[in-house]
Design an enzyme around this catalytic site. Structure first.
Site, mmCIF file in Angstrom:
data_model
loop_
_atom_site.group_PDB
_atom_site.id
_atom_site.type_symbol
_atom_site.label_atom_id
_atom_site.label_comp_id
_atom_site.label_asym_id
_atom_site.label_seq_id
_atom_site.Cartn_x
_atom_site.Cartn_y
_atom_site.Cartn_z
ATOM 1 N N ASP A 76 37.500 50.439 29.923
ATOM 2 C CA ASP A 76 37.506 49.011 30.182
ATOM 3 C C ASP A 76 38.912 48.491 29.852
ATOM 4 O OD1 ASP A 76 36.803 46.490 30.919
ATOM 5 O OD2 ASP A 76 34.967 46.414 29.744
HETATM 6 C C1 NOJ Z 1 36.593 43.663 31.567
HETATM 7 C C2 NOJ Z 1 35.133 43.758 31.815
HETATM 8 O O1 NOJ Z 1 34.452 44.101 30.613
HETATM 9 C C3 NOJ Z 1 34.748 44.749 32.882
HETATM 10 O O2 NOJ Z 1 33.383 44.653 33.133
HETATM 11 C C4 NOJ Z 1 35.561 44.521 34.114
HETATM 12 O O3 NOJ Z 1 35.168 45.412 35.122
HETATM 13 C C5 NOJ Z 1 37.027 44.670 33.776
HETATM 14 N N1 NOJ Z 1 37.393 43.705 32.775
HETATM 15 C C6 NOJ Z 1 37.923 44.519 34.987
HETATM 16 O O4 NOJ Z 1 37.982 43.220 35.410
#
Ligand code: NOJ
Length: 742
Positions: free
Chosen positions: A288
């Protein structure tokens, strides 16, 4: 064919690179996979580049931004880009990678296409409330068709995190609290995004996220610590990830949280022992957003370099946005902290995704302006969005059948509330390329519905501030009306990432607005828009009807009007429990019995002094304009062995005045186990359309697998003994039969 093309591709590279010597020997090895041939051409920096994912400057989905992504593309230091979309823009970036880098390796474009790309469907929790797997799959399919036409290869979806705590804002992004339903929805979404064949130009890689147990954040506070037993992890939180693999998901995203002391992004137990060794996942793992870096804050590594080493060793292939691999991995290799084999494996996993998508055959195949014009926001997609929005609505209360409204009468309807005409809120969280101006609000939906009813509209108050200046106008309108429709709830930013709430009631002055309207004595219908279960005991008690609409997306207002005016008979069921107050949280249907189960007459049993144990609305709950009578549960046998299957049947009769759809739910309870078992566990559901006055027999077939669990030695098994089988309209079903496994 494909192998041949990539082989030619590799050959063509050789002609124009300086790495001729190495490459020639690499490609002359017989039976080598083309990706390995390519890998053999690559420098360490280029491999690390493939393991790096940066955001474009188009959107921000996290705390830090980098502005060097174009230079990094040209330098071959980044293999994938997210938050860049549209056919033209992705094509221009792809051209840099293909034409300006030494090896010409195409970029991979990712984006959060969660519930639609431009045509926005209900938020994921809302979609799950439809319990209609084919429709959920179709929504993901359409999302992929639009996204792929806009140059995208990869969605960061589905989020398959089980969420039992409505304070957690990201509950809106998943399928709710239940593992069985979560498994089914995870599979449907993966199949929808990835389609039948990833080399088609309208299929995109899905990503099962966030691995793992992110939804179990303590106190429902986003990014918070997770400390759960291995049993809970394996029984509740992990199965939807496995279901995603079974449906063919090709990528996984690690979660932000620590799990029992080890951050998920550096968690070998999760990423290697379970994901790769037990489940045999051979796709790609991305972190993430900056979650490698965040291990420093977690406190299990001393600095970012160490964090990168741990992530790689634990099984992370691609670093999202944190630039840790980019900055430090080469040094770590030189110091012997990581091995070239580990880097090769990670880079290979990334390249394989590009290969599987067919990007080496045609790096521009997704970036097609003509397809984009034709497919993005196509009329057929909008039509489907309306259907799915209808299916996602849950009727929570309908006193004396006040709904549907008499559309052929000239009655006056005052539509009051801050959400009645808010286009942007209808999008919900993570709305990708959805445009607020595309959204149909409740106001517009009612105006366009063609009924004889006379509508008036007043905002009353804002969603979330102290302003009550609109109350007077709302009061006058309510007094003058035959019916009041109150459009209340949360704004779209109050759920989703970094949007936890400790008070899950109606924010701002909305409750006062409702109380004021109630005083008029007019029938009051509350239409809720929200991204989580709300604690609304006063509304539950005092409204005449309650319609839960979540955030329904582009076609929200049309679908709401369809339900309010009886053009669609509501069929949704809650995928999550609604508590009476936040103090009951976490509250979920498949809880344990305890040694002192609730007994009203006995003080010393498990209960509260100030609130009942029961929820406001249980999991699986949802009404219809018609009524369904459940007959006696019958079984073809009462005793079964390992090799048997057992049929459980029930006759459902539509006893009301409307044709309707019922979701029939089957729950089991294992009476005695070597470890205690939940009071109920969903093990099947079927949706049946029944005409008024008609009936249908619904039969569930259960096998040994449906009764298995992790025993006291954490062995997946079935234990001999008795099981209660409940079939009913929601998780509080009382009718049951008892069967015995021997
Ligand atoms: C953070 C989020 O937790 C995740 O779900 C997402 O896909 C990513 N950012 C990318 O935007």
């Amino acid at each position: 064919m494909k192998n041949k093309l990539i082989f030619l591709f590799v050959l063509s590279i050789i002609g124009c690179t300086t790495a001729q010597k190495t490459t020639k020997s690499a490609i002359t090895i017989k039976n080598i996979h083309p990706v390995d041939s390519l890998l053999a051409l690559m420098t360490t920096e280029e491999k690390i580049g493939q393991m790096t994912l940066f955001t474009s400057d188009w959107e921000s989905t996290g705390p830090t931004m980098r502005d060097t992504y174009k230079a990094d593309i040209r330098a071959g230091k980044v293999g994938a880009i997210f938050n860049a979309h549209t056919a033209a823009y992705t094509r221009s970036l792809q051209k840099m990678a293909v034409e300006e880098t030494r090896l010409g390796i195409p970029l991979l474009f990712g984006y959060d296409v969660i519930h639609g790309y431009r045509t926005i469907f209900p938020i994921s929790l809302g979609e799950a409330a439809s319990w209609d797997l084919a429709a959920i799959q179709q929504a993901a399919r359409i999302g992929a068709i639009e996204a792929s036409a806009a140059g995208l290869h990869w969605t960061f979806a589905p989020m398959v995190d089980i969420a039992r705590d409505p304070r957690w804002g990201r509950i809106s992004e998943g399928a709710g609290e239940d593992t069985y339903l979560g498994n089914a929805v995870a599979g449907a979404r993966v199949k929808g995004f990835q389609g039948a064949n990833l080399t088609d130009n309208n299929t995109i890689l899905a990503c099962a996220k966030h691995f793992a147990a992110y939804g179990a954040a303590q106190a429902g506070r986003d990014y918070n610590t997770v400390d759960i037993s291995d049993r809970t992890l394996r029984e509740i939180y992990l199965p939807p990830f496995k279901a995603a693999i079974d449906a063919g998901v090709r990528t996984f995203m690690t979660s932000f949280n620590e799990l029992n002391g080890i951050p998920a992004t550096g968690n070998k137990y999760l990423l290697k022992d379970i994901l790769r060794d037990e489940w045999k996942f051979d796709g790609m793992v991305v972190t993430d957003y900056t979650s490698i870096n965040e291990m420093v804050e977690h406190g299990n590594v001393a600095n970012e370099k160490e964090a990168g080493e741990l992530a790689l060793k634990s099984g992370v292939d691609m670093d999202m946005q944190g630039a840790v691999y980019y900055k430090y991995l080469k040094k770590s290799l030189a110091e012997g902290k990581v091995t070239i084999q580990e880097i090769n494996q990670a880079a290979r996993n990334v390249l394989m995704m590009k290969y599987e998508l067919g990007l080496f055959d045609d790096p521009y195949k997704y970036s097609n302006v003509t397809r984009e014009k034709e497919l993005v926001f196509a009329e057929a997609h909008r039509k489907f969005a309306r259907r799915l929005a209808q299916k996602s609505i849950v009727l929570l209360k309908n006193k004396k059948g006040i709904l549907p409204l008499p559309q052929k009468s000239k009655k006056k309807v005052a539509v009051i509330g801050p959400l009645a005409d808010s286009q942007k809120d209808m999008l919900g969280s993570w709305s990708a390329s959805g445009h607020a101006e595309d959204c149909v609000t409740l106001k517009k939906g009612l105006q366009e519905a063609g009924s004889d009813l006379i509508f008036s509209f007043a905002k009353g108050c804002n969603i979330y501030d102290g302003d009550q200046s609109g109350f007077a106008e709302a009061k006058k309108m309510a007094n003058d009306a035959d019916y009041i429709i109150l459009s209340l709830g949360e704004n779209r930013g109050m759920s989703g990432e970094a949007a936890s709430r400790s008070n899950i009631g109606l924010p701002g002055h909305q409750l006062e607005l409702a109380k004021m309207c109630k005083k008029t004595g007019k029938p009051m219908i509350v239409v809720l828009s929200n991204g989580r279960p709300l604690a609304i005991p006063w509304i539950a008690e005092n409204a005449d009807a309650i319609v839960e609409t979540w955030f329904l997306g582009t076609e929200a207002g049309h679908a709401m009007a369809d339900v309010l005016l009886g053009k669609y008979n509501p069929s949704g069921k809650l995928p999550v429990t609604f508590p009476r107050n936040v103090g009951q949280v976490p509250i979920f249907y498949n809880a344990k019995h305890t040694g002192r189960p609730f007994d009203a007459k006995n003080k010393y049993t498990s209960k509260y002094l100030d609130v009942p144990n029961t929820p406001l609305y249980p999991f699986g709950y949802g009404l219809s304009y018609t009524s369904f009578d459940y007959g006696k549960i019958t079984t073809d046998k009462r005793r079964f062995t390992q090799s048997d299957s057992i049929n459980i049947s029930v006759i459902i009769k539509n006893t009301g005045d409307y044709d309707g759809t019922e979701t029939v739910q089957l729950y089991i309870h294992d009476l005695v186990g070597s470890v205690t078992r939940p009071v109920k566990e969903l093990k099947g559901f079927q949706q049946v359309k029944i005409k008024k006055g008609a009936y249908k027999t619904v039969t569930f077939t259960l096998t040994k697998e449906d009764f298995m669990f992790y025993d006291k030695n954490m062995k997946w098994t079935i234990e001999p003994g008795k099981f209660d089988i409940y079939v009913g309209t929601n998780s509080s079903a009382k009718d049951k039969v008892t069967i015995t496994y021997f």
